[in-house]
Write a protein that holds these residues in place. Structure first.
Motif, PDB file in Angstrom:
ATOM      1  N   GLY A  98       2.557  -1.965   6.870  1.00  0.00           N
ATOM      2  CA  GLY A  98       1.326  -1.243   7.161  1.00  0.00           C
ATOM      3  C   GLY A  98       0.683  -1.701   8.452  1.00  0.00           C
ATOM      4  O   GLY A  98       0.180  -0.896   9.243  1.00  0.00           O
ATOM      5  N   GLU A  99       0.688  -3.000   8.678  1.00  0.00           N
ATOM      6  CA  GLU A  99       0.126  -3.546   9.913  1.00  0.00           C
ATOM      7  C   GLU A  99       0.948  -3.121  11.126  1.00  0.00           C
ATOM      8  O   GLU A  99       0.389  -2.825  12.187  1.00  0.00           O
ATOM      9  N   LYS A 100       2.273  -3.071  10.984  1.00  0.00           N
ATOM     10  CA  LYS A 100       3.137  -2.652  12.086  1.00  0.00           C
ATOM     11  C   LYS A 100       2.885  -1.189  12.438  1.00  0.00           C
ATOM     12  O   LYS A 100       2.800  -0.822  13.617  1.00  0.00           O
ATOM     13  N   ILE A 101       2.781  -0.338  11.413  1.00  0.00           N
ATOM     14  CA  ILE A 101       2.516   1.081  11.656  1.00  0.00           C
ATOM     15  C   ILE A 101       1.183   1.250  12.382  1.00  0.00           C
ATOM     16  O   ILE A 101       1.054   2.036  13.319  1.00  0.00           O
ATOM     17  N   ALA A 102       0.193   0.489  11.939  1.00  0.00           N
ATOM     18  CA  ALA A 102      -1.138   0.594  12.537  1.00  0.00           C
ATOM     19  C   ALA A 102      -1.190   0.031  13.949  1.00  0.00           C
ATOM     20  O   ALA A 102      -2.125   0.315  14.694  1.00  0.00           O
ATOM     21  N   SER A 103      -0.199  -0.770  14.317  1.00  0.00           N
ATOM     22  CA  SER A 103      -0.222  -1.423  15.627  1.00  0.00           C
ATOM     23  C   SER A 103       0.098  -0.473  16.771  1.00  0.00           C
ATOM     24  O   SER A 103      -0.208  -0.763  17.922  1.00  0.00           O
ATOM     25  N   ILE A 134       5.045  -1.416  -2.903  1.00  0.00           N
ATOM     26  CA  ILE A 134       5.136  -1.353  -1.437  1.00  0.00           C
ATOM     27  C   ILE A 134       3.999  -0.497  -0.883  1.00  0.00           C
ATOM     28  O   ILE A 134       3.373  -0.851   0.128  1.00  0.00           O
ATOM     29  N   ALA A 135       3.732   0.644  -1.522  1.00  0.00           N
ATOM     30  CA  ALA A 135       2.686   1.554  -1.058  1.00  0.00           C
ATOM     31  C   ALA A 135       1.325   0.881  -1.032  1.00  0.00           C
ATOM     32  O   ALA A 135       0.552   1.046  -0.078  1.00  0.00           O
ATOM     33  N   ARG A 136       1.013   0.106  -2.061  1.00  0.00           N
ATOM     34  CA  ARG A 136      -0.288  -0.571  -2.106  1.00  0.00           C
ATOM     35  C   ARG A 136      -0.364  -1.661  -1.042  1.00  0.00           C
ATOM     36  O   ARG A 136      -1.426  -1.916  -0.468  1.00  0.00           O
ATOM     37  N   GLY A 137       0.764  -2.303  -0.758  1.00  0.00           N
ATOM     38  CA  GLY A 137       0.789  -3.266   0.333  1.00  0.00           C
ATOM     39  C   GLY A 137       0.564  -2.599   1.672  1.00  0.00           C
ATOM     40  O   GLY A 137      -0.176  -3.107   2.527  1.00  0.00           O
ATOM     41  N   ILE A 138       1.185  -1.437   1.875  1.00  0.00           N
ATOM     42  CA  ILE A 138       1.005  -0.692   3.130  1.00  0.00           C
ATOM     43  C   ILE A 138      -0.457  -0.300   3.311  1.00  0.00           C
ATOM     44  O   ILE A 138      -1.022  -0.430   4.409  1.00  0.00           O
ATOM     45  N   ALA A 139      -1.083   0.195   2.245  1.00  0.00           N
ATOM     46  CA  ALA A 139      -2.492   0.585   2.330  1.00  0.00           C
ATOM     47  C   ALA A 139      -3.355  -0.601   2.735  1.00  0.00           C
ATOM     48  O   ALA A 139      -4.259  -0.477   3.573  1.00  0.00           O
ATOM     49  N   GLU A 140      -3.080  -1.754   2.147  1.00  0.00           N
ATOM     50  CA  GLU A 140      -3.845  -2.957   2.485  1.00  0.00           C
ATOM     51  C   GLU A 140      -3.618  -3.359   3.931  1.00  0.00           C
ATOM     52  O   GLU A 140      -4.553  -3.741   4.640  1.00  0.00           O
ATOM     53  N   GLY A 141      -2.365  -3.269   4.381  1.00  0.00           N
ATOM     54  CA  GLY A 141      -2.063  -3.617   5.770  1.00  0.00           C
ATOM     55  C   GLY A 141      -2.698  -2.671   6.763  1.00  0.00           C
ATOM     56  O   GLY A 141      -3.202  -3.087   7.805  1.00  0.00           O
ATOM     57  N   MET A 142      -2.705  -1.383   6.452  1.00  0.00           N
ATOM     58  CA  MET A 142      -3.334  -0.398   7.329  1.00  0.00           C
ATOM     59  C   MET A 142      -4.833  -0.630   7.413  1.00  0.00           C
ATOM     60  O   MET A 142      -5.438  -0.514   8.483  1.00  0.00           O
ATOM     61  N   ASP A 143      -5.439  -0.945   6.285  1.00  0.00           N
ATOM     62  CA  ASP A 143      -6.874  -1.180   6.260  1.00  0.00           C
ATOM     63  C   ASP A 143      -7.242  -2.405   7.092  1.00  0.00           C
ATOM     64  O   ASP A 143      -8.186  -2.369   7.887  1.00  0.00           O
ATOM     65  N   SER A 144      -6.490  -3.479   6.939  1.00  0.00           N
ATOM     66  CA  SER A 144      -6.807  -4.700   7.679  1.00  0.00           C
ATOM     67  C   SER A 144      -6.576  -4.530   9.166  1.00  0.00           C
ATOM     68  O   SER A 144      -7.205  -5.187   9.990  1.00  0.00           O
ATOM     69  N   ALA A 145      -5.649  -3.608   9.528  1.00  0.00           N
ATOM     70  CA  ALA A 145      -5.358  -3.385  10.943  1.00  0.00           C
ATOM     71  C   ALA A 145      -6.192  -2.268  11.548  1.00  0.00           C
ATOM     72  O   ALA A 145      -6.124  -2.021  12.749  1.00  0.00           O
ATOM     73  N   GLY A 146      -6.938  -1.546  10.697  1.00  0.00           N
ATOM     74  CA  GLY A 146      -7.863  -0.547  11.222  1.00  0.00           C
ATOM     75  C   GLY A 146      -7.345   0.866  11.266  1.00  0.00           C
ATOM     76  O   GLY A 146      -7.965   1.737  11.852  1.00  0.00           O
ATOM     77  N   LEU A 147      -6.155   1.159  10.661  1.00  0.00           N
ATOM     78  CA  LEU A 147      -5.669   2.527  10.633  1.00  0.00           C
ATOM     79  C   LEU A 147      -6.175   3.188   9.363  1.00  0.00           C
ATOM     80  O   LEU A 147      -5.655   2.961   8.285  1.00  0.00           O
TER      81      LEU A 147
END
Length: 251
Positions: A98-103, A134-147
């Motif tokens: 999620g963080e990578k996608i948001a980057s 995995i989906a819930r991890g992605i959501a958390e990563g996107m949120d922390s990265a600002g997407l």
């Protein structure tokens, strides 16, 4: 708390999810050596990447992202999540994806995240759906990265970012048939195996609108048969945009 953590790690040592070596206090899920050697795909920063080409001429998807190549010992973390109940490693890798996608600057705001469903018999036996983890991890990563999901157009006809976490909808799709494992099948066999296995759930509490952008999530992208079937249903039933994310990609 540090002493309690040290004592806990001494009594119940944690192992690297790749090589199996006992982890040091500061290491999380992976030893530093294995983590440094993670075979990242970098698909999040490359349009028309090999994962996206899998779906050309098959179904309409916006972007396709995978975190790492499914090769050598890096098959092990997926196996641990899928068959050994290692939920934390799945959520950790999902957050990283999620963080990578948001980057990337070209990342599209995501409204909803939809995991590929498991048949109820498999879910009952396993106790969870690995794609939902995995989906819930992605959501958390996107949120922390600002997407985050858009709230609506501003004066310049662009979208203002919202503080809303992308919503995970685990029951938007249903698996209506108990299919055999895909592991030993080729692309055509995989497609016949899953082409009628999924269905749209019109009674889902949250129904995305045609303007929505859905991120469809699975553990591994091989031939793309399962993801193609699911993406096609979402596009045909909702008329929305669909992207795909998986932890691993098979070359």
């Amino acid at each position: 708390m540090k002493w309690w953590r040290l004592l806990f790690d001494l009594l119940f040592p944690k192992e690297c999810a790749v090589c199996g070596r006992v982890l040091n206090y500061h290491e999380q899920h992976f030893c530093l050596e294995c983590f440094a050697d993670m075979p990242l795909t970098y698909f999040w920063s490359v349009k028309e990447n090999p994962a996206e080409r899998v779906f050309w001429g098959r179904t309409r998807v916006e972007r396709v992202y995978s975190l790492f190549y499914y090769t050598n010992n890096w098959r092990t973390p997926v196996h641990l999540l899928k068959y050994k109940g290692n939920i934390p490693v799945g959520k950790y890798l999902g957050k990283m994806l999620g963080e990578k996608i948001a980057s990337t600057q070209e990342a599209m705001p995501v409204d909803y995240i939809v995991p590929v469903p498991l048949h109820w018999r498999k879910r009952m036996k396993r106790g969870y759906n690995q794609s939902e983890i995995i989906a819930r991890g992605i959501a958390e990563g996107m949120d922390s990265a600002g997407l985050m999901a858009p709230t609506g157009p501003n004066g310049n006809n662009s979208f203002q970012p919202s503080r809303k976490l992308p919503e995970v909808i685990p029951n938007l799709l249903k698996r209506g048939a108990f299919t055999a494992t895909q592991t030993a099948k080729d692309r055509l066999e995989r497609w016949h195996n899953v082409s009628s296995a999924f269905r749209f759930n019109p009674k889902c509490r949250t129904l995305p609108t045609p303007e929505s952008h859905i991120l469809l999530v699975d553990d591994v992208l091989t031939t793309g048969a399962t993801l193609e079937a699911c993406a096609t249903i979402l596009v045909e039933q909702l008329g929305c945009r669909v992207s795909i994310a998986t932890l691993a990609y098979v070359e």
